[in-house]
Design an enzyme around this catalytic site. Structure first.
Site, PDB file in Angstrom:
ATOM      1  N   ARG A   1       0.736  -1.237   0.067  1.00  0.00           N
ATOM      2  CA  ARG A   1       0.028  -0.191   0.063  1.00  0.00           C
ATOM      3  C   ARG A   1       0.914   1.321   0.110  1.00  0.00           C
ATOM      4  NH1 ARG A   1      -2.376   0.228   6.270  1.00  0.00           N
ATOM      5  NH2 ARG A   1      -0.289  -0.240   7.407  1.00  0.00           N
TER       6      ARG A   1
ATOM      7  N   ASN B   1      -5.835   6.673   3.453  1.00  0.00           N
ATOM      8  CA  ASN B   1      -5.442   6.267   4.725  1.00  0.00           C
ATOM      9  C   ASN B   1      -4.073   6.403   5.110  1.00  0.00           C
ATOM     10  OD1 ASN B   1      -6.304   4.072   6.926  1.00  0.00           O
ATOM     11  ND2 ASN B   1      -4.221   3.235   6.112  1.00  0.00           N
ATOM     12  N   GLU B   2      -3.745   7.022   6.156  1.00  0.00           N
ATOM     13  CA  GLU B   2      -2.460   7.223   6.746  1.00  0.00           C
ATOM     14  C   GLU B   2      -1.597   7.739   5.646  1.00  0.00           C
ATOM     15  OE1 GLU B   2      -2.238   4.030  10.506  1.00  0.00           O
ATOM     16  OE2 GLU B   2      -1.066   3.717   8.709  1.00  0.00           O
TER      17      GLU B   2
ATOM     18  N   GLU C   1      -7.949   5.217  14.265  1.00  0.00           N
ATOM     19  CA  GLU C   1      -7.693   3.867  14.553  1.00  0.00           C
ATOM     20  C   GLU C   1      -7.036   3.814  15.547  1.00  0.00           C
ATOM     21  OE1 GLU C   1      -4.959   1.936  11.435  1.00  0.00           O
ATOM     22  OE2 GLU C   1      -5.861   3.357   9.724  1.00  0.00           O
TER      23      GLU C   1
ATOM     24  N   GLU D   1      -1.444  -8.936   8.033  1.00  0.00           N
ATOM     25  CA  GLU D   1      -1.786  -8.735   9.166  1.00  0.00           C
ATOM     26  C   GLU D   1      -2.716  -9.573   9.656  1.00  0.00           C
ATOM     27  OE1 GLU D   1      -3.476  -4.612   9.394  1.00  0.00           O
ATOM     28  OE2 GLU D   1      -1.332  -3.823   9.055  1.00  0.00           O
TER      29      GLU D   1
END
Length: 726
Positions: A165, A203-204, A370, A418
């Site tokens: 990602r 995301n992040e 998160e 994960e």
């Protein structure tokens, strides 16, 4: 229908629309550095901030709790069971879709939202709101194979590949054209859906440990940014100090992004500072780009993104005008030792508290997007959090003013990178995990507090009297990191020492930047504020003359905004303000310590120590007791108008010197403080007093006579929480 089932696609923007859109984006990008200052000055007026908070997060709700759910990873026949259980456990919203681009657009231009329609409908059926995400951190394989030029290049010159990602570069106009298509299609399809509460962009946003993208498109955009900022190559050569080592450039096309791997000796710190500024602005521009696309499509839905806690390369402040809600991510336990013998199980209290106080100041409609529900998988060591810690983190967020908390994730994955990351439920998909049970309990705690919330609660006078601000600036952080002068220096560590000291004194703290009104806070601390100009020093002076109490610390004022030293006395702009000259600074090797005496108490130091020569107006507060400058002054204070200025020129190893000197500032101002252990926080919110314990020992809650305990007990155990009303 499942993720593979195709629905009719929304209309795509045509080529002409995209060309016009990207032309506008390019124009805005080139002029960004010129407009940034004005934009920040007009940031988030207080009334609009409050309106957004009340509109999306009603005061009566106090804080809402949600969970990440990945329907694309599970059989469609399990979706309703999962969503029903999410509701049964007490969660109020689900977060969906940030990594699902390959399911939303399995082939170029062929959008499949039918599966997502079903998930959103199921959430609505069970009374859950939906936070829908743009899936842009994970471009599908067909895109990167067709356009490999959208892949980022790391500092070793390696092009990243598909399979992870954040491997695309958001500087690429080609990549942004595909982002525009998927974001616009999503917005058109779901922008009026009453079950969709809000949107998360990407995301992040980052390239994680890769930091910067060195692709040719980023090189070009960096040069464009430099041209807009400096206008002429002569101006750049001057501000970059390019006469040093014959670094002069003849034109902008000769410039490459500074890259330590490409240099034989030290990099140019002024060039590096500009790279860091450009990259942060480029990230903010990318978020602004997506926000602009969504704004054209959505109705009565908010927009956010999830910034990473303490992340250096992306500045949340640059997006405060573009986002309705500010959110961030933190994983408190992932192998760091943190403070105390149980710090590795309780989390980094210092960073967690700082981020709450920072993000809340940018926008009161804010929270954690998160927060881990248990053990994670990606740290060097992944220990189990101390039982109770997960619940404590949630109520610590409540304590610090959060309006939402969301956990990653509902189900523990059975495959993928994960799969060892715990979820709210165990791998069977139904049994609550230990952390899941703590979330369920925290949800009940919040429901209890909602029911007990007093009307029109007013912050207690003694609490308001010690309200403090900590001045924080990304430019300073970058410049300090670029020129540490000692391997013992830790920019964030120095800042957190002062933030933690203020919390130990019982201060409500706002982490602010220079757009804020200093006068709103009776106490203002600016740790290691290295880059200054006359405008800022005059603001500090007026703040003090009008009755404020200013604390400056070592390294403050050493350079101008370009990162140049002053042609004059050391830290020339602050000499008159602090009433002392700085005659030298010293740093000690890692195995050595020095000693400082203040109020007959001895403290160790070793990181940085400045020798001060006080004028007649300054009173010494601390002196060195060894080395060749034994007896020289390390800290001073002075009166100025109705206020005071204190300068602390040394960093202690323990943080106790900083605590004691700050306490002295409050004492001399006649303001009472607390004396709390580091990691034991006591704060007030909307009529409630809350104590959270990040320490390894039980702590007595500071309960007054007649206090009514609503949650917890008189003694707060490690990872414990006590909430009471006076």
């Amino acid at each position: 229908m499942g993720p593979g089932t195709r629905a009719s696609s929304s209309r795509q923007p045509d080529v002409k629309e995209l060309f016009i859109l990207h032309s506008l984006v390019q124009f805005r990008r080139v002029t960004l550095c010129l407009l940034l200052g004005f934009a920040l000055l007009t940031a988030n007026a207080g009334g609009q901030d409050s309106a957004n908070r009340e509109r999306y997060f009603p005061s009566s709700q106090m804080m809402t709790i949600g969970v990440y759910y990945y329907p694309e990873a599970w059989p469609p026949e399990q979706w309703e069971r999962d969503i029903a259980n999410i509701k049964r456990f007490g969660f109020e919203f689900v977060h969906v879709g940030e990594f699902a681009w390959a399911f939303m657009e399995p082939e170029e231009g062929k959008f499949d939202f039918a599966w997502l329609d079903r998930v959103v409908a199921l959430a609505g059926k069970h009374g859950l709101k939906v936070v829908l995400c743009t899936p842009t951190p994970t471009p599908p394989i067909w895109l990167v194979q067709k356009h490999p030029e959208v892949l980022m290049v790391d500092d070793a010159g390696r092009t990243m590949v598909h399979g992870t990602r954040q491997h695309a570069t958001w500087s690429s106009a080609v990549y942004r054209s595909y982002v525009a298509k998927i974001v616009t299609a999503l917005g058109r399809h779901f922008g009026s859906n009453p079950n969709v509460w809000g949107w998360q962009l990407d995301n992040e946003l980052s390239h994680y440990g890769k930091n910067y993208d060195y692709s040719e498109v980023s090189q070009q955009k960096f040069r464009q940014w430099l041209k807009a900022k400096y206008e002429s190559i002569e101006n750049l050569n001057r501000d970059w100090g390019a006469s040093f080592w014959s670094q002069r450039y003849q034109n902008f096309d000769q410039i490459r992004m500074p890259n330590e791997r490409e240099y034989v000796a030290q990099f140019n710190p002024h060039a590096m500072l500009d790279l860091q500024r450009w990259f942060a602005e480029e990230a903010a521009d990318y978020l602004r780009f997506q926000t602009g696309l969504l704004r054209q499509q959505i109705r009565n839905q908010w927009i956010t993104t999830n910034f990473m806690a303490m992340h250096r390369e992306v500045s949340p402040a640059l997006s405060r005008n573009d986002l309705d809600v500010m959110t961030w991510t933190i994983y408190p336990v992932h192998g760091q030792m943190n403070e105390g013998p149980l710090g590795y199980r309780l989390g980094n209290y210092d960073a967690m508290s700082f981020m709450h106080d920072y993000i809340r100041t940018l926008n009161s409609a804010q929270g954690i997007m998160e927060l881990q529900p248990g053990q994670v998988n990606w740290g060097e060591v992944n220990p189990w959090p101390l039982p109770g810690a997960v619940r404590m983190w949630i109520l610590h967020a409540f304590q610090n003013g959060a309006r939402l908390v969301c956990t990653y994730r509902y189900r523990q994955p059975l495959s993928g990178a994960e799969l060892y990351h715990k979820g709210i439920v165990e791998p069977d998909g139904v049994t609550p995990s230990p952390g899941g049970r703590e979330y369920i309990q925290a949800i009940k705690d919040v429901q209890l507090l909602r029911a007990a919330r007093p009307a029109n609660a007013v912050e207690p006078r003694e609490q308001a009297a010690r309200r403090a601000a900590l001045l924080y600036n990304f430019d300073n952080r970058w410049d300090l990191d670029n020129h540490t002068q000692t391997n013992r220096w830790n920019t964030v560590g120095h800042i957190l020492k002062y933030h933690t000291a203020l919390k130990r004194l019982g201060c409500p703290v706002d982490v602010i930047d220079e757009t804020a009104d200093f006068a709103r806070h009776p106490f203002l601390v600016a740790p290691a504020y290295q880059l200054v100009d006359e405008k800022l020093t005059q603001r500090w002076k007026k703040y003090v003359e009008d009755g404020g109490h200013l604390v400056l610390t070592l390294r403050t004022g050493q350079k101008d905004r370009r990162g140049h030293l002053w042609e004059g006395a050391w830290a020339q702009p602050i000499v008159d303000l602090i009433g002392a000259r700085i005659t030298r600074y010293d740093v000690l090797p890692a195995n050595l310590v020095g000693h400082v005496v203040a109020s007959r108490k001895l403290y160790e130091w070793g990181v940085w120590g400045e020798s001060l020569e006080p004028g007649a107006r300054a009173t010494p507060l601390a002196t060195y007791s060894d080395h060749f400058y034994k007896g020289s002054v390390a800290a001073v204070t002075r009166k100025l108008g109705r206020g005071t200025v204190t300068y602390i020129g040394v960093e202690s190893l323990s943080g106790e010197l900083e605590l004691d000197l700050l306490r002295g500032v409050f004492d001399r101002a006649g303001v009472t403080t607390r004396n709390l252990p580091s990691g034991f926080q006591v704060d007030w919110r909307e009529g409630f007093w809350i104590a959270t314990n990040f320490t390894e020992v039980s702590q007595p809650a500071p309960l007054p006579l007649g206090a009514k305990i609503l949650i917890g007990s008189k003694v707060v155990p490690p990872a414990g929480v006590t909430v009471w009303r006076n």
